[in-house]
Design an enzyme around this catalytic site. Sequence first.
Site, PDB file in Angstrom:
ATOM      1  CB  CYS A  54      42.355  31.232  36.779  1.00 10.23           C
ATOM      2  SG  CYS A  54      41.137  32.509  37.176  1.00 10.23           S
TER       3      CYS A  54
ATOM      4  CD  GLU B  39      40.324  29.192  34.616  1.00  8.23           C
ATOM      5  OE1 GLU B  39      40.487  28.495  35.623  1.00  8.23           O
ATOM      6  OE2 GLU B  39      39.978  30.395  34.670  1.00  8.23           O
TER       7      GLU B  39
ATOM      8  CG  ASN C 175      37.235  31.917  32.227  1.00  3.46           C
ATOM      9  OD1 ASN C 175      36.202  31.495  31.722  1.00  3.46           O
ATOM     10  ND2 ASN C 175      38.398  31.814  31.608  1.00  3.46           N
TER      11      ASN C 175
END
Length: 311
Positions: A171, A49, A196
């Site tokens: 995510c 991401e 992340n």
Amino acid sequence: MTTKRTLGLAVAQMGPVHLSDTRETVVRRLVEMMRDAKGRGAEMVVFPELALTTFFPRYWMEEAEAEARFFEAAMPNAQVQPLFDEAKKLGVGFYLGYAERTPEGTRYNTAIIVDRAGAIVGKYRKIHLPGHSDHKPDAPFQHLEKKFFEVGDLGFRVFDTMGTRFGMCLCNDRRWPETYRVMALQSAEVVVLGYNTPSLNIHWNEPVHLRTTTHLVSLQANAYQNGIWVAAAAKCGSEDGHHMIGSSAIVAPTGEIVARTLTEEDEVICVKADMSLGEHFRQHVFNFAKHRRPEHYRLIVERTGAGEPLV
């Protein structure tokens, strides 16, 4: 008898991307990992991401500044084109997460699937946006996805490419079971995603080890319960002093982790994923058409007074 099909599936984890790192530098890292993955037999490479920049939602700034520094107005663009060119040269597809600014000026946390010819064949915009939109000056960092991004408007779709049915998410989406189920009901075989994930939860005192534990549980449970392969790529390590978890992984439809990164740096993992394995689970264990009865869920909810029917 199920015909055996395999896919060379790679995850290209990234170490930190700092505020001072340029797009050109980052893209060179991605190209290098794509070459590494190709050398191991990969046909599809999963990048993280927001792979092109630092995780900028941790910083309070005006939207205009964020757009100028961290968003892509076109994809590909001149700075990212070398990655598309290398994919075409190597004959490798890839998944890439980035911050998208549409021609109308709307901002999304976006991911794309690119085929072996370097053409975009699928796009997804993140739906489950975590964090907050207000400034929290007492927090060690911000988590401003709700400030910088709109909720995705493309839904969870499945794309046919490279002889495989791919779904994708981003995510926080990975923690929600409906993410995978919606794609599994469209006969997804592989779900690819980038993340992340900060090691520190600024909203409550969550023990650090749970950040990795719940991450892996989400991947494993949903891979098994939907008969799919899941490939998850982190951007991780300490970005300008802000640490994020690694543990990038490839999970089989059995729920087993078949490959996992060992570092918090740029690292490639790769497996020859047997697509027939997922078919066995979808035919004999989680055969939705044969065994799933949504109408019974409605009856249970109505009879127990547990609120509005779910389906």
